[in-house]
Design a protein around this motif. Structure first.
Motif, PDB file in Angstrom:
ATOM      1  N   ARG A   1      61.687  24.571  30.304  1.00 54.36           N
ATOM      2  CA  ARG A   1      61.664  24.120  28.915  1.00 54.36           C
ATOM      3  C   ARG A   1      62.980  24.504  28.233  1.00 54.36           C
ATOM      4  N   PRO A   2      63.847  23.542  27.896  1.00 56.56           N
ATOM      5  CA  PRO A   2      65.042  23.856  27.108  1.00 56.56           C
ATOM      6  C   PRO A   2      64.629  24.181  25.679  1.00 56.56           C
ATOM      7  N   THR A   3      65.253  25.202  25.109  1.00 58.12           N
ATOM      8  CA  THR A   3      64.844  25.714  23.807  1.00 58.12           C
ATOM      9  C   THR A   3      66.063  26.015  22.952  1.00 58.12           C
TER      10      THR A   3
ATOM     11  N   ASP B   1      69.207  33.074  28.296  1.00 58.40           N
ATOM     12  CA  ASP B   1      69.744  32.435  27.102  1.00 58.40           C
ATOM     13  C   ASP B   1      71.227  32.746  26.934  1.00 58.40           C
TER      14      ASP B   1
ATOM     15  N   TYR C   1      63.018  33.832  31.041  1.00 57.47           N
ATOM     16  CA  TYR C   1      64.016  32.941  30.471  1.00 57.47           C
ATOM     17  C   TYR C   1      65.405  33.560  30.554  1.00 57.47           C
TER      18      TYR C   1
ATOM     19  N   LEU D   1      71.164  28.302  23.051  1.00 57.62           N
ATOM     20  CA  LEU D   1      70.233  27.643  23.954  1.00 57.62           C
ATOM     21  C   LEU D   1      69.556  28.647  24.878  1.00 57.62           C
ATOM     22  N   LYS D   2      68.298  28.327  25.181  1.00 58.28           N
ATOM     23  CA  LYS D   2      67.506  29.155  26.092  1.00 58.28           C
ATOM     24  C   LYS D   2      66.825  28.246  27.100  1.00 58.28           C
ATOM     25  N   ALA D   3      66.751  28.683  28.356  1.00 56.91           N
ATOM     26  CA  ALA D   3      66.016  27.956  29.385  1.00 56.91           C
ATOM     27  C   ALA D   3      64.797  28.799  29.758  1.00 56.91           C
TER      28      ALA D   3
ATOM     29  N   TRP E   1      63.705  28.506  38.876  1.00 58.91           N
ATOM     30  CA  TRP E   1      63.836  27.053  38.937  1.00 58.91           C
ATOM     31  C   TRP E   1      63.092  26.499  40.159  1.00 58.91           C
TER      32      TRP E   1
END
Length: 200
Positions: free
Chosen positions: A74-76, A115, A113, A100-102, A19
Motif C-alpha cells: 500500500r503506497p501511503t 518510509d 513499512y 512517502l511510505k510503502a 514484497w
C-alpha cells in the motif's frame, strides 16, 4: 553516516522480504483493503540529536493517507510533526516532515513499512552552542528522514506503532555542516473507517 547506511540497508532488506511475501498473499485480502485508508497517530519519541550526546523526549503526531494496494503493497502519503517536551542539556529538535511510505500487507495483525520523509526542522541550543568564533542559539534547516517500522493491529481501527528514523539535518554548526539524529517512536494508530458511508 555509518548509521544512515545501516538503516537504508535494513530498509531495503525488509522491503525485499516483505514484497515477496506480500505478492504471494495479495489475493487473500478483502475488497475493503483496496480502498483509500485514512489514519492518525500519536506517539512518544526518544531522540538522540547527534550533537555532543544530546537527547530529547518528544511528542510525535501525524496522519497517513493510504492509497489502494498494488501487489500487496500500500503506497501511503504521510505527514508527521515532532516537538520536544524535554529539551535535554545540549540541544532540542522539532520538525515537520512529509513524504512517502510503502506499507506491506503481510497479514491481519502485522504491517511493516519503510518510509522516506523530507521537511523543515529547528534546532534550539539552549544557552548557546559555541562553534568557531560564533555562538549559535537556533538553526532552521532541511531534514531528510528515512526509516522503517511496523503497525501491530488490535483490530480494524486500532494499532500500536513502533518506528525508527535516521534524520540528516543540514546547515548545522559542525565541521561537516550536518548532523545525524536517531529517533525511536512508540504510539497508537487510529484508522478511520468509511466503509459503507455513501453506499446503499
Amino acid at each position: 553516516m555509518k548509521q544512515y547506511r545501516i538503516v537504508l540497508t535494513l530498509a531495503l532488506l525488509v522491503a525485499t522480504i516483505s514484497w515477496v511475501s506480500a505478492a504471494e498473499a495479495q489475493d487473500t485480502h478483502p475488497t475493503a483493503s483496496r480502498e483509500l485508508q485514512l489514519s492518525a497517530f500519536g506517539a512518544v519519541s526518544g531522540v538522540f540529536t547527534g550533537l555532543e550526546g544530546g537527547k530529547n523526549f518528544s511528542i510525535t503526531a501525524g496522519g497517513d493517507l493510504g492509497l489502494p494496494p498494488w501487489h500487496g503493497v500500500r503506497p501511503t502519503v504521510e505527514l508527521r510533526g515532532t516537538y520536544p517536551t524535554d529539551h535535554g542539556l545540549v540541544d532540542s529538535e522539532k520538525s515537520i516532515l512529509g513524504g512517502l511510505k510503502a506499507e506491506f500487507l503481510l497479514g491481519h495483525r502485522l504491517r511493516p513499512y519503510g518510509d522516506f520523509l523530507v521537511g523543515r526542522g529547528q534546532i534550539n541550543y539552549g544557552l548557546g552552542y559555541i562553534y568557531g568564533n560564533n555562538v549559535y542559539e537556533l538553526t532552521t534547516t532541511y531534514v531528510y528522514s528515512p526509516g522503517v517500522g511496523a503497525d501491530f493491529n488490535f483490530n480494524d481501527r486500532l494499532a500500536i506503532k513502533v518506528d525508527g528514523q535516521i534524520q540528516r539535518w543540514g546547515s548545522t554548526p559542525t565541521p561537516s555542516g550536518h548532523i545525524y539524529s536517531t529517533v525511536g517512536t512508540v504510539g497508537l494508530v487510529y484508522r478511520f473507517n468509511f466503509e459503507g458511508h455513501g453506499r446503499r
